[in-house]
Design an enzyme around this catalytic site. Structure first.
Site, PDB file in Angstrom:
ATOM      1  N   LYS A  35       0.814  -1.222   0.000  1.00  0.00           N
ATOM      2  CA  LYS A  35       0.000   0.000   0.000  1.00  0.00           C
ATOM      3  C   LYS A  35       0.849   1.275   0.000  1.00  0.00           C
ATOM      4  O   LYS A  35       0.424   2.296  -0.519  1.00  0.00           O
ATOM      5  CB  LYS A  35      -0.977   0.004   1.180  1.00  0.00           C
ATOM      6  CG  LYS A  35      -2.062  -1.063   1.017  1.00  0.00           C
ATOM      7  CD  LYS A  35      -3.326  -0.746   1.764  1.00  0.00           C
ATOM      8  CE  LYS A  35      -4.434  -1.698   1.312  1.00  0.00           C
ATOM      9  NZ  LYS A  35      -5.699  -1.497   1.961  1.00  0.00           N
ATOM     10  N   LYS A  74      -5.092  -8.706  -6.304  1.00  0.00           N
ATOM     11  CA  LYS A  74      -6.356  -8.976  -5.609  1.00  0.00           C
ATOM     12  C   LYS A  74      -7.439  -7.975  -6.023  1.00  0.00           C
ATOM     13  O   LYS A  74      -7.135  -6.827  -6.364  1.00  0.00           O
ATOM     14  CB  LYS A  74      -6.133  -9.019  -4.092  1.00  0.00           C
ATOM     15  CG  LYS A  74      -6.432  -7.782  -3.345  1.00  0.00           C
ATOM     16  CD  LYS A  74      -6.397  -7.984  -1.831  1.00  0.00           C
ATOM     17  CE  LYS A  74      -6.619  -6.625  -1.202  1.00  0.00           C
ATOM     18  NZ  LYS A  74      -7.189  -6.577   0.077  1.00  0.00           N
ATOM     19  N   LYS A  80     -11.179  -2.372  -3.706  1.00  0.00           N
ATOM     20  CA  LYS A  80     -12.022  -1.173  -3.888  1.00  0.00           C
ATOM     21  C   LYS A  80     -11.214  -0.044  -4.504  1.00  0.00           C
ATOM     22  O   LYS A  80     -11.738   0.772  -5.243  1.00  0.00           O
ATOM     23  CB  LYS A  80     -12.511  -0.654  -2.527  1.00  0.00           C
ATOM     24  CG  LYS A  80     -13.372  -1.588  -1.748  1.00  0.00           C
ATOM     25  CD  LYS A  80     -13.817  -0.872  -0.461  1.00  0.00           C
ATOM     26  CE  LYS A  80     -14.002  -1.832   0.677  1.00  0.00           C
ATOM     27  NZ  LYS A  80     -12.887  -1.829   1.629  1.00  0.00           N
TER      28      LYS A  80
HETATM   29  N1  AQP Z   1      -9.944  -9.648  -3.011  1.00  0.00           N
HETATM   30  C1  AQP Z   1     -10.286 -10.149  -1.845  1.00  0.00           C
HETATM   31  N2  AQP Z   1     -10.453 -11.483  -1.684  1.00  0.00           N
HETATM   32  C2  AQP Z   1     -10.819 -12.011  -0.484  1.00  0.00           C
HETATM   33  N3  AQP Z   1     -11.052 -11.261   0.609  1.00  0.00           N
HETATM   34  C3  AQP Z   1     -10.897  -9.928   0.483  1.00  0.00           C
HETATM   35  N4  AQP Z   1     -11.041  -8.927   1.360  1.00  0.00           N
HETATM   36  C4  AQP Z   1     -10.787  -7.755   0.757  1.00  0.00           C
HETATM   37  N5  AQP Z   1     -10.453  -7.956  -0.528  1.00  0.00           N
HETATM   38  C5  AQP Z   1     -10.520  -9.296  -0.725  1.00  0.00           C
HETATM   39  C6  AQP Z   1     -11.453  -9.125   2.751  1.00  0.00           C
HETATM   40  O1  AQP Z   1     -12.508  -8.222   3.011  1.00  0.00           O
HETATM   41  C7  AQP Z   1     -12.422  -7.801   4.368  1.00  0.00           C
HETATM   42  C8  AQP Z   1     -12.527  -6.321   4.425  1.00  0.00           C
HETATM   43  O2  AQP Z   1     -11.438  -5.723   3.761  1.00  0.00           O
HETATM   44  P1  AQP Z   1     -11.214  -4.164   3.891  1.00  0.00           P
HETATM   45  O3  AQP Z   1     -12.208  -3.441   3.110  1.00  0.00           O
HETATM   46  O4  AQP Z   1     -11.187  -3.787   5.296  1.00  0.00           O
HETATM   47  O5  AQP Z   1      -9.773  -3.887   3.377  1.00  0.00           O
HETATM   48  P2  AQP Z   1      -8.953  -4.431   2.196  1.00  0.00           P
HETATM   49  O6  AQP Z   1      -8.537  -5.841   2.458  1.00  0.00           O
HETATM   50  O7  AQP Z   1      -7.824  -3.472   2.012  1.00  0.00           O
HETATM   51  O8  AQP Z   1      -9.984  -4.399   0.980  1.00  0.00           O
HETATM   52  P3  AQP Z   1      -9.873  -3.637  -0.357  1.00  0.00           P
HETATM   53  O9  AQP Z   1     -11.068  -3.881  -1.155  1.00  0.00           O
HETATM   54  O10 AQP Z   1      -8.571  -3.939  -1.026  1.00  0.00           O
HETATM   55  O11 AQP Z   1      -9.933  -2.140   0.099  1.00  0.00           O
HETATM   56  P4  AQP Z   1      -8.963  -0.963  -0.242  1.00  0.00           P
HETATM   57  O12 AQP Z   1      -8.829  -0.966  -1.733  1.00  0.00           O
HETATM   58  O13 AQP Z   1      -9.666   0.249   0.297  1.00  0.00           O
HETATM   59  O14 AQP Z   1      -7.669  -1.234   0.438  1.00  0.00           O
HETATM   60  C9  AQP Z   1     -11.103  -8.346   4.925  1.00  0.00           C
HETATM   61  O15 AQP Z   1     -11.385  -9.498   5.709  1.00  0.00           O
HETATM   62  C10 AQP Z   1     -10.334  -8.731   3.710  1.00  0.00           C
HETATM   63  O16 AQP Z   1      -9.486  -9.837   3.949  1.00  0.00           O
END
Ligand code: AQP
Length: 336
Positions: free
Chosen positions: A113, A197, A200
């Site tokens: 990140k 992965k 968002k």
């Molecule tokens: N691609 C993924 N596959 C499986 N699990 C996922 N999670 C997120 N992306 C995937 C799981 O969703 C939960 C919440 O995640 P989060 O929103 O708190 O943060 P993140 O993991 O950083 O998700 P994003 O979508 O990638 O958000 P941004 O882009 O804002 O950083 C967690 O349990 C995570 O494992």
């Protein structure tokens, strides 16, 4: 022995997607009938990256609505936001003093990140795992349903709990948490690149299925999803090094609660265009009703407010009591 309790969190950083759903929220829903569950909208984590204040406010409601629309019962579960319960931040500071700098430097999510210019990343992004450990341990949670991307942070949570218990000679005060990671698909990958992965914050909306996408958009995204030129194999070995194919097959398996081997038996030898129309159908059947319900709930802000207010009260009570014990163990005095 600790009472079994589930904790997990989701950042209010935008529309939730299929990765959040299959990696985490689907599991939250399954667990609500087996455990006492605490589900948090982790807004303090969200600000480790720059957020627009107006969007952050509306994303809180968006995430609460997504939880409920996905099947979380607000009467059964504690649903609330992190910023409303100050004990999370207080314990995070204590854990900043327990965890070691070397532990933070090993965290791969920080490296991903922060990007190339690490010196310019917020200090919050570096110590994010300590706040995550505090989120979990302030409730003495024993089980944490997450996607595979969070596994390393949970190992750190275990290390922090062990070091605290050991340093302050309070054996077994904090439980050693168990991660609950989905077996069929632990990490949902981008539809445009099977090595990245689904996320968002990825700039291309074509890379993900959002919970609020409509039927046409889902069909169009799956049709365009990257694959390779080979047919679908009949055995798991045939998926080796085929990241995009593995991702689509695993999404289909997870959404239909099937083993990957069973999906390969059904579609082995067929081409991807046949498979993709089945995949779209399954996603539409599962996701579209959730999207419709999210939009409906978002029109009823007072209902969402009441869920969050009730959740905050319950969460704050547990967290305050545990924090009192923690201050006592450390020797901190809090006058009130
Ligand atoms: N691609 C993924 N596959 C499986 N699990 C996922 N999670 C997120 N992306 C995937 C799981 O969703 C939960 C919440 O995640 P989060 O929103 O708190 O943060 P993140 O993991 O950083 O998700 P994003 O979508 O990638 O958000 P941004 O882009 O804002 O950083 C967690 O349990 C995570 O494992």
């Amino acid at each position: 022995m600790h009472k079994k309790r589930v904790f997990s969190g989701v950042q209010p950083t935008g529309n939730l997607h299929l990765g959040n759903y299959l990696g985490a929220i689907k599991n939250f829903v399954d667990l609500q009938n087996k455990f006492e569950c605490v589900y948090c909208i982790v807004d303090l984590h969200a600000i480790t990256n720059k957020q627009d204040p107006k969007e952050l406010k509306s994303n809180l409601f968006e995430t609460a609505a997504s939880f409920v629309a996905s099947g979380l019962d607000p009467e059964k579960n504690i649903i609330f936001n992190q910023a409303s319960v100050p004990a999370h931040s207080e314990l995070a500071w204590i854990f900043n003093c327990v965890a070691r700098i070397g532990w933070m430097n090993r965290m791969t999510q920080f490296k991903e990140k922060a990007g190339v210019n690490k010196e310019n990343a917020s200090v919050g992004l570096l110590v994010y795992p300590n706040l995550m450990a505090a989120d979990i341990l302030i409730y003495k949670a024993t089980h944490v349903p997450v996607g595979e991307d969070q596994k390393q942070h949970l190992e750190l949570t275990r290390d922090i709990a062990k070091k605290f218990n050991n340093d302050f000679k309070c054996d077994d005060f904090f439980p050693i948490v168990e991660p609950l990671i989905p077996k069929t698909i632990s990490r949902v990958m981008s539809l445009r690149d099977g090595k990245k992965k689904m996320s968002k914050s990825e700039s291309s909306d074509q890379s993900r299925i959002n919970l609020k996408d409509n039927k046409d958009l889902i069909e169009q995204k799956i049709k365009k999803a990257k694959t390779d030129n080979n047919p679908i194999p009949s055995e798991i070995d045939g998926l080796k090094n085929r990241h995009e194919a593995t991702n689509l097959i695993s999404i289909y398996a997870s959404i239909n609660n099937l083993e990957v081997s069973k999906v390969l038996k059904e579609f082995g030898g067929k081409n991807f265009s046949t498979f993709k129309s089945n995949l779209s159908e399954s996603i539409i059947e599962k996701i579209c009703p959730i999207g419709i319900e999210i939009n409906k709930l978002l029109k009823d802000k007072s209902y969402l407010n009441s869920i969050l207010e009730k959740g905050v009260k319950k969460a704050d009570l547990i967290a305050k009591n545990n924090l009192k014990d923690i201050y006592e163990i450390i020797g901190l005095t809090k006058f009130s």
